[in-house]
Design a protein around this motif. Structure first.
Motif, PDB file in Angstrom:
ATOM      1  N   SER A 169      -8.356  10.042  22.985  1.00 41.93           N
ATOM      2  CA  SER A 169      -7.539   9.257  21.894  1.00 41.93           C
ATOM      3  C   SER A 169      -7.398   7.893  22.293  1.00 41.93           C
ATOM      4  O   SER A 169      -6.864   7.093  21.471  1.00 41.93           O
ATOM      5  N   GLY A 170      -7.744   7.611  23.560  1.00 42.56           N
ATOM      6  CA  GLY A 170      -7.296   6.352  23.689  1.00 42.56           C
ATOM      7  C   GLY A 170      -5.814   5.885  24.195  1.00 42.56           C
ATOM      8  O   GLY A 170      -5.615   4.882  24.410  1.00 42.56           O
ATOM      9  N   VAL A 171      -5.237   6.922  24.554  1.00 42.16           N
ATOM     10  CA  VAL A 171      -3.875   6.689  25.017  1.00 42.16           C
ATOM     11  C   VAL A 171      -3.950   5.786  26.545  1.00 42.16           C
ATOM     12  O   VAL A 171      -4.484   6.226  27.458  1.00 42.16           O
ATOM     13  N   GLY A 172      -2.983   4.816  26.411  1.00 37.83           N
ATOM     14  CA  GLY A 172      -3.132   3.841  27.530  1.00 37.83           C
ATOM     15  C   GLY A 172      -2.192   4.534  28.895  1.00 37.83           C
ATOM     16  O   GLY A 172      -2.452   4.346  30.065  1.00 37.83           O
ATOM     17  N   GLN A 173      -1.288   5.138  28.590  1.00 38.62           N
ATOM     18  CA  GLN A 173      -0.402   5.440  29.704  1.00 38.62           C
ATOM     19  C   GLN A 173      -0.058   7.068  29.733  1.00 38.62           C
ATOM     20  O   GLN A 173       0.388   7.627  28.544  1.00 38.62           O
ATOM     21  N   PHE A 174      -0.094   7.852  30.561  1.00 44.15           N
ATOM     22  CA  PHE A 174       0.532   9.368  30.499  1.00 44.15           C
ATOM     23  C   PHE A 174       1.468   9.763  31.730  1.00 44.15           C
ATOM     24  O   PHE A 174       1.358   9.292  32.765  1.00 44.15           O
ATOM     25  N   LEU A 175       2.635  10.088  30.969  1.00 46.27           N
ATOM     26  CA  LEU A 175       3.789  10.455  31.961  1.00 46.27           C
ATOM     27  C   LEU A 175       4.001  12.072  31.868  1.00 46.27           C
ATOM     28  O   LEU A 175       3.583  12.503  31.128  1.00 46.27           O
ATOM     29  N   PHE A 176       4.305  12.667  32.922  1.00 47.23           N
ATOM     30  CA  PHE A 176       4.529  13.979  33.143  1.00 47.23           C
ATOM     31  C   PHE A 176       5.780  14.235  33.780  1.00 47.23           C
ATOM     32  O   PHE A 176       6.347  13.784  34.978  1.00 47.23           O
ATOM     33  N   ILE A 177       6.678  15.222  33.188  1.00 43.18           N
ATOM     34  CA  ILE A 177       7.736  15.946  33.778  1.00 43.18           C
ATOM     35  C   ILE A 177       7.250  17.055  34.599  1.00 43.18           C
ATOM     36  O   ILE A 177       7.253  18.079  34.143  1.00 43.18           O
ATOM     37  N   SER A 178       7.477  16.827  36.125  1.00 45.53           N
ATOM     38  CA  SER A 178       7.151  17.671  37.066  1.00 45.53           C
ATOM     39  C   SER A 178       8.341  18.560  37.433  1.00 45.53           C
ATOM     40  O   SER A 178       9.447  18.693  36.693  1.00 45.53           O
ATOM     41  N   SER A 179       8.457  18.757  38.655  1.00 43.83           N
ATOM     42  CA  SER A 179       9.727  19.473  39.275  1.00 43.83           C
ATOM     43  C   SER A 179       9.878  19.213  40.867  1.00 43.83           C
ATOM     44  O   SER A 179       8.992  19.255  41.646  1.00 43.83           O
ATOM     45  N   SER A 268      16.536   7.033  31.378  1.00 43.39           N
ATOM     46  CA  SER A 268      16.258   5.545  31.593  1.00 43.39           C
ATOM     47  C   SER A 268      15.179   5.168  32.642  1.00 43.39           C
ATOM     48  O   SER A 268      14.584   4.113  32.528  1.00 43.39           O
ATOM     49  N   MET A 269      15.170   6.172  33.479  1.00 42.64           N
ATOM     50  CA  MET A 269      14.018   6.022  34.497  1.00 42.64           C
ATOM     51  C   MET A 269      12.514   6.153  33.846  1.00 42.64           C
ATOM     52  O   MET A 269      11.535   5.253  34.094  1.00 42.64           O
ATOM     53  N   LEU A 270      12.516   7.171  33.071  1.00 47.60           N
ATOM     54  CA  LEU A 270      11.076   7.395  32.186  1.00 47.60           C
ATOM     55  C   LEU A 270      10.983   5.738  31.257  1.00 47.60           C
ATOM     56  O   LEU A 270       9.834   5.538  31.283  1.00 47.60           O
ATOM     57  N   ALA A 271      12.074   5.564  30.788  1.00 46.52           N
ATOM     58  CA  ALA A 271      12.048   4.274  29.880  1.00 46.52           C
ATOM     59  C   ALA A 271      11.615   3.104  30.545  1.00 46.52           C
ATOM     60  O   ALA A 271      10.647   2.208  30.016  1.00 46.52           O
ATOM     61  N   LEU A 272      11.905   2.797  31.859  1.00 44.12           N
ATOM     62  CA  LEU A 272      11.470   1.930  32.747  1.00 44.12           C
ATOM     63  C   LEU A 272      10.056   1.845  33.109  1.00 44.12           C
ATOM     64  O   LEU A 272       9.124   1.049  33.223  1.00 44.12           O
ATOM     65  N   ALA A 273       9.485   3.132  32.932  1.00 41.09           N
ATOM     66  CA  ALA A 273       7.945   3.257  33.231  1.00 41.09           C
ATOM     67  C   ALA A 273       7.075   2.814  31.969  1.00 41.09           C
ATOM     68  O   ALA A 273       6.153   2.440  32.361  1.00 41.09           O
ATOM     69  N   VAL A 274       7.665   3.096  30.907  1.00 37.71           N
ATOM     70  CA  VAL A 274       7.321   2.635  29.614  1.00 37.71           C
ATOM     71  C   VAL A 274       7.152   1.026  29.626  1.00 37.71           C
ATOM     72  O   VAL A 274       6.181   0.302  29.128  1.00 37.71           O
ATOM     73  N   GLU A 275       8.357   0.541  29.865  1.00 39.75           N
ATOM     74  CA  GLU A 275       8.428  -0.795  30.096  1.00 39.75           C
ATOM     75  C   GLU A 275       7.384  -1.681  31.149  1.00 39.75           C
ATOM     76  O   GLU A 275       6.900  -2.836  30.862  1.00 39.75           O
ATOM     77  N   SER A 276       7.439  -1.069  32.329  1.00 31.35           N
ATOM     78  CA  SER A 276       6.692  -1.496  33.234  1.00 31.35           C
ATOM     79  C   SER A 276       5.456  -0.594  33.763  1.00 31.35           C
ATOM     80  O   SER A 276       5.365   0.013  34.910  1.00 31.35           O
ATOM     81  N   PRO A 277       4.343  -0.398  32.931  1.00 33.20           N
ATOM     82  CA  PRO A 277       3.648   0.538  33.272  1.00 33.20           C
ATOM     83  C   PRO A 277       2.726   0.258  34.467  1.00 33.20           C
ATOM     84  O   PRO A 277       2.060   1.108  35.235  1.00 33.20           O
ATOM     85  N   GLY A 278       2.465  -0.925  34.811  1.00 31.14           N
ATOM     86  CA  GLY A 278       1.832  -1.544  36.131  1.00 31.14           C
ATOM     87  C   GLY A 278       2.537  -1.003  37.267  1.00 31.14           C
ATOM     88  O   GLY A 278       1.914  -0.752  38.241  1.00 31.14           O
ATOM     89  N   ALA A 279       3.690  -1.178  37.346  1.00 32.14           N
ATOM     90  CA  ALA A 279       4.456  -0.995  38.455  1.00 32.14           C
ATOM     91  C   ALA A 279       4.543   0.843  38.673  1.00 32.14           C
ATOM     92  O   ALA A 279       4.570   1.229  39.648  1.00 32.14           O
TER      93      ALA A 279
END
Length: 396
Positions: A169-179, A268-279
């Motif tokens: 679907s062309g999603v640019g960034q994929f995040l996953f909640i692991s453990s 807040s950690m997840l949100a920072l990953a959305v803000e700074s996908p390159g990092a």
């Protein structure tokens, strides 16, 4: 063949946190250990509380680049509250958020928090839908997204359909909640990103697959969490005993260290990953607070939050004839991780203040009426009898 072998090795390293998309692993013990003090002076606590709003402001997502985010959210366990807080934070920053919850809107599970509080999302402009993650397209009605967070699956069978749909679907960034539970036990705690993991764990297979499919991806490994809206008993287990004047049975000597974070730190950690996908790209993040607490310390902090005394009874599970996993809400061992990567890569800072956060949780506990309900404590009674502290009228 050599190229394929090298690619497979790189994917494995990425999934274990040994490599980032742009750099090789850092030395494991590059920074100093965190402080594990269980309490602070009133002046220090006051200073931390005054500083908290500024810290939270620093880690909030900037609204310059509006994004459309899909959260695939579990309908059970303690992780559901992560998706709820994450969605609230993104909506407050002006992003578009859809929360896809597994199952049916009319199920009994939706009567409990955080699902019973989804009106807080819709009133802020968010969208909530229900369905099967195996068919995301049907659940979201063909909508497109910039970012997807899978906060549901624990193995590749559950997550692969979401990953495949996101890629197609062309999603640019994929995040996953692991453990953080996938780390192998270590003689040198705390766990840091890059430590050995259990290759048989389902989350590990998911991390490897995401690394193969996406250039912009990140995995987050939480431990225990607290916060308003959480529906998994952890601190409540202690409150149940403390408010009834019962002893709190803790396996071992009670000095085992663990990590308990407020869910706002995770979001807040997840949100920072959305803000700074390159990092964040290609990184593993321990999604935890930066302080540890002993099991005895947790009991005492819960008692302080409830304004009550506590009697702690230590026991040997084998001698008492009980399974500690069923008798106690935390692991009977040192089990805690350090959020090193989030601090170094994302500039993240923790705001968890366990003593204060437990007061919030106790206020909700007291307001729910749970402390007045009739309860049985059969396993506790068996343990207490084994150590010669059985309550009056109990014989085992």
């Amino acid at each position: 063949m050599a190229f394929a072998a090298a690619a497979a090795s790189t994917a494995t390293a990425l999934a274990s946190g040994r490599l980032s998309a742009a750099s090789s692993a850092r030395p494991r013990r590059a920074s100093s250990r965190p402080s594990f003090s269980l309490s602070a002076s009133p002046r220090a606590v006051a200073a931390r509380r005054r500083a908290a709003p500024a810290v939270r402001a620093a880690v909030s997502v900037r609204a310059e680049a509006k994004k459309s985010v899909l959260v695939v959210n579990t309908n059970s366990g303690g992780h559901a509250v992560i998706g709820f807080y994450f969605a609230k934070e993104l909506l407050a920053a002006g992003h578009a958020v859809t929360v896809l919850t597994v199952g049916d809107e009319g199920s009994d599970k939706m009567k409990k928090p955080p699902f019973s509080r989804f009106s807080e999302l819709t009133s802020a402009g968010g969208k909530t839908v229900w369905g099967d993650p195996a068919d995301v397209a049907a659940a979201v009605g063909g909508a497109s997204f910039d970012v997807v967070l899978d906060n549901n699956g624990k193995d590749l069978d559950a997550v692969k359909p979401v990953v495949d749909w996101a890629k197609s679907s062309g999603v640019g960034q994929f995040l996953f909640i692991s453990s953080a539970g996938i780390y192998k036990p270590t003689e040198e705690p705390p766990h840091v990103e890059g430590d050995a993991v259990k290759e048989s764990a389902g989350h590990v297979g998911v991390e490897k697959y995401i690394a193969e499919q996406f250039g912009s991806w990140a995995s987050f490994r939480p431990q225990y969490m607290i916060g308003s809206g959480n529906n998994k008993d952890c601190e409540e287990w202690f409150f149940d005993r403390i408010v009834r004047g019962r002893p709190v049975p803790i396996p071992g000597n009670g000095m085992q260290l663990t990590n308990i974070a407020h869910v706002r730190d995770l979001s807040s950690m997840l949100a920072l990953a959305v803000e700074s996908p390159g990092a964040a790209a290609g990184r593993i993040f321990n999604c935890v607070s930066d302080r540890a607490v002993t099991l005895d310390g947790m009991a005492r902090l819960c008692a302080a939050a409830a304004g009550a005394a506590v009697e702690i009874v230590h026991y040997d599970p084998a001698a008492a004839g009980v399974d500690a996993k069923k008798a106690f809400p935390f692991r009977n061992m040192h089990f805690y991780a350090e959020p090193r990567a989030a601090k170094e890569v994302l500039g993240w800072a923790s705001t968890t203040n366990l003593a204060e956060d437990l007061k919030e949780r106790y206020a909700e506990y007291a307001g729910s009426g749970r402390g007045d309900k009739a309860m049985t404590f059969d396993l506790d009674d068996k343990i207490l009898a084994a150590v010669g502290k059985a309550p009056a009228g109990v014989s085992v």
